[in-house]
Scaffold this active site. Sequence first.
Site, mmCIF file in Angstrom:
data_model
loop_
_atom_site.group_PDB
_atom_site.id
_atom_site.type_symbol
_atom_site.label_atom_id
_atom_site.label_comp_id
_atom_site.label_asym_id
_atom_site.label_seq_id
_atom_site.Cartn_x
_atom_site.Cartn_y
_atom_site.Cartn_z
ATOM 1 C CD GLU A 64 3.524 -6.870 5.745
ATOM 2 O OE1 GLU A 64 3.110 -5.762 6.177
ATOM 3 O OE2 GLU A 64 4.732 -7.154 5.636
ATOM 4 N NE ARG A 273 6.863 0.203 4.959
ATOM 5 C CZ ARG A 273 6.195 -0.491 4.043
ATOM 6 N NH1 ARG A 273 5.948 0.047 2.864
ATOM 7 N NH2 ARG A 273 5.792 -1.707 4.280
ATOM 8 N N GLY A 314 -1.566 6.467 3.079
ATOM 9 C CA GLY A 314 -2.439 5.951 2.036
ATOM 10 C C GLY A 314 -2.385 6.662 0.705
ATOM 11 C CG ASN A 339 5.271 -4.253 -3.987
ATOM 12 O OD1 ASN A 339 5.851 -4.617 -5.004
ATOM 13 N ND2 ASN A 339 3.997 -4.482 -3.780
ATOM 14 C CG LEU A 341 5.592 -5.838 -7.968
ATOM 15 C CD1 LEU A 341 4.826 -7.064 -7.499
ATOM 16 C CD2 LEU A 341 6.156 -6.058 -9.369
ATOM 17 C CD GLU A 342 2.495 -0.099 -3.501
ATOM 18 O OE1 GLU A 342 3.006 1.000 -3.273
ATOM 19 O OE2 GLU A 342 1.931 -0.787 -2.633
#
Length: 436
Positions: A64, A273, A314, A339, A341-342
């Site tokens: 998020e 994760r 990161g 996600n 989309l990365e």
Amino acid sequence: MRYQFSLMLYRLFFLCLLPITWLLLQLRSIKQKAYRQRLSERFGFMPRQLQSGGIIVHAASVGEVIALKSFVNQLLAAKPKTVITVTTFTPTGSEQVSKLFGDRVQHCYLPLDSTLCVASFLNRLKPKAMVFMETELWPNLIAQARDRGIKLLLINGRLSKKSMDSYRKLSWLIAPTINSFEKVLCQSQVNYDNFLALGADVARCKVSGNVKFDISVNQEVKNKQQELSQFIEENRLTWVVASTHKGDEYIALNAFATLLKSFPQLLLVIVPRHPERFNDVATLCEEHGYAVTRRSNNEKVTSNKQVWLLDTLGELLPTCALASVVTMGGSFSEIGGHNPLEPALFKKPIVVGPNMNNFIEVMQQLAAEQGIVQLNEEGDADDTNNEKVTNELAREIEAILLSAETQQTLGENAYRVVMQNQGASTRSLKQLIKLI
């Protein structure tokens, strides 16, 4: 009246849970010490140096925080003299806030949703507006904020069928909570319809798009990409399995064994994760007989190493840039995926498991443009050694690695979907500025 009674019961219930919650935080801190730190913030006692009177933006965890990067940066530019506080629940989310925004924002944990904790939090920060994301519906916090005249905005609103089924059982509490927001900005028409079905006022709801499309590659990511590339031999095929949960690694490692027969120099990059699983994943890879290099050791991934474990925070986004193909974790179980989309931002071919319920609309758009490959074999979500899923995953990855044309087509199609759907952060910011 029924709402007030439900809210009172909720508050009593949460008050009884406080000792249990404290104990759970202590237990979780056994593997991740950060959960033992800054406990006072969990109970509403904020650091004295925090300034009051600004805007609070809540991002539950790492995903998020990353998704809100564009929104927060635009907010900082639009309101340079306003104090912006970004709150999270998890230590990894906290670290991501520091990494992305530094001292440009204040940061603290959002308190537990208990009356005294929330009151202490609001008394200290005295925000003029609070921005929540997706399905962050905390009845006590939202009710107290509303009663104090604090403007409330929900952005990137998402309400899955699973959440709908759960919230319907508490509709007398949840519907008024939703209607405490001045505006509910939804990711898509499907989510918009779900909010209305749950009792949201149509005048409050609006489709504004998904802020997770608003990603970009800045110089910092480019620099990190260059740094990471120095650890891998040039031209080595690389399969990145990102944001993995327990069970994902078993499937990936078993599929990897098949792939090595055709691609003996293939490098598997695993990005867990949650940090508390780093050591367990390293052990699992070694138990499968693979030679592992850990990113935290800052060592070269030599030709005799088969697995690179990214046990750092990161670095997922720049790591995607180094991939020949990317698989998103969390999509082989009830987690519902992460996600996609990365990797799409870097025009990488993407393969996901059968469960991407957290990204239904994104998946529909990617599939419509032939920008993603999704496995069909579902099997048992708890069966981490599911042979059919493993075999299908190996087949799809092999087919992509064998065809440069397929890699390029999938990657470019996915990238096009990202570019065509950007702008939700800007629309959300405009709505916030209207409110304040």
